[in-house]
Design a protein around this motif. Sequence first.
Motif, mmCIF file in Angstrom:
data_model
loop_
_atom_site.group_PDB
_atom_site.id
_atom_site.type_symbol
_atom_site.label_atom_id
_atom_site.label_comp_id
_atom_site.label_asym_id
_atom_site.label_seq_id
_atom_site.Cartn_x
_atom_site.Cartn_y
_atom_site.Cartn_z
ATOM 1 N N ASN A 260 -81.751 65.237 -75.244
ATOM 2 C CA ASN A 260 -80.432 65.322 -75.982
ATOM 3 C C ASN A 260 -80.098 66.598 -76.410
ATOM 4 O O ASN A 260 -80.899 67.642 -76.514
ATOM 5 C CB ASN A 260 -80.812 64.500 -77.477
ATOM 6 C CG ASN A 260 -80.955 62.840 -77.250
ATOM 7 O OD1 ASN A 260 -79.994 62.376 -76.943
ATOM 8 N ND2 ASN A 260 -82.226 62.362 -77.608
ATOM 9 N N ASN B 179 -82.347 57.594 -77.401
ATOM 10 C CA ASN B 179 -81.593 57.405 -78.708
ATOM 11 C C ASN B 179 -82.434 56.887 -79.884
ATOM 12 O O ASN B 179 -81.812 56.323 -80.679
ATOM 13 C CB ASN B 179 -80.540 56.445 -78.268
ATOM 14 C CG ASN B 179 -81.106 54.957 -77.886
ATOM 15 O OD1 ASN B 179 -81.898 54.857 -77.102
ATOM 16 N ND2 ASN B 179 -80.192 53.954 -78.179
ATOM 17 N N GLU C 247 -75.005 59.133 -76.896
ATOM 18 C CA GLU C 247 -75.638 60.286 -77.350
ATOM 19 C C GLU C 247 -75.440 60.487 -78.732
ATOM 20 O O GLU C 247 -75.182 59.791 -79.211
ATOM 21 C CB GLU C 247 -74.708 61.464 -76.822
ATOM 22 C CG GLU C 247 -74.667 61.976 -75.136
ATOM 23 C CD GLU C 247 -74.027 63.081 -74.673
ATOM 24 O OE1 GLU C 247 -73.200 63.319 -75.423
ATOM 25 O OE2 GLU C 247 -74.371 63.478 -73.477
ATOM 26 N N TYR D 58 -77.044 55.403 -81.810
ATOM 27 C CA TYR D 58 -78.030 56.751 -81.510
ATOM 28 C C TYR D 58 -78.739 56.616 -82.955
ATOM 29 O O TYR D 58 -78.369 56.760 -84.082
ATOM 30 C CB TYR D 58 -77.443 57.863 -81.419
ATOM 31 C CG TYR D 58 -78.039 59.067 -81.378
ATOM 32 C CD1 TYR D 58 -78.764 59.452 -80.066
ATOM 33 C CD2 TYR D 58 -78.733 59.863 -82.595
ATOM 34 C CE1 TYR D 58 -79.838 60.382 -79.992
ATOM 35 C CE2 TYR D 58 -79.410 60.790 -82.007
ATOM 36 C CZ TYR D 58 -80.293 61.383 -80.652
ATOM 37 O OH TYR D 58 -81.294 62.017 -80.823
#
Length: 267
Positions: free
Chosen positions: A92, A131, A189, A195
């Motif tokens: 990430n 996530n 994301e 997430y």
Amino acid sequence: MTQTIGIIGSGLVGKAVAHLAVAAGYNVVISNSRGPETLSKLVGELGPRARAGSVEEAIAAGDIVSLAIPLPTFESLPADRFAGKIVLDQTNYYPGMGDFRRADLDNGELTSSELLQQRLSGARLVKGMHNLGWIHMQHNARPKGDAERTTLPIAGDDAGAKEAVTHFIEAIGYDVVDAGSLAESWRIEPNTPIYFWPYAPVVPEDLVEEEAKKVFQQAGKPISPEEARTLIDRTVRPSPIGGTLEGMPPIHVALFLELASADTVQR
């Protein structure tokens, strides 16, 4: 034939993936930047289905290779070793951590997974299992048919790789929805509706820290595939792009620092 999951990164995320994979009947080759000799304790915990190896050995052995590493280290990966490999991208973009920042990510020219795909040009890369926190990765896993089973999203450009990663994620305890291409992976994301937060339990504000930690390490409310699809479809691209520690619950940050520090001491 039993498949092997190669894992690059033996931190909190890599360990969680290893435990889930072994429990589901996969073989595991786990690696880190410090060498296989630093992983003897972890391999002992994982049992006979697991062994330590170099990064190159984990790549070579893996039917799927998990990147359980901080995104800023991506340039250290031996890109030429990934040709033809299915790669599970668990990284990430957190531009506020350290000094790693890129204009092409900040302005949305690339997603972080597209950046990795460019680096690993011969790989078949799929974004997934990135996530949710390492704690909830293990605590939320449930067998098929369980009422508490929840759903994770994936994204990628290679249909065959997506199918393989879907089968793996389903085997270790989750339903899966397809969020689209790597260019569309911004939908899953940091700072998007699917997430982290949906997978974490609500922690009452009046709890003392130790009690809060216990509650936080429980499973979150399950998300059905239909609910996951709705979260993905309604997503607006975040601005600014990228995650922040301030966007995480304080108890998560405290646990991360505590466990990461203990892990460093044990090494």
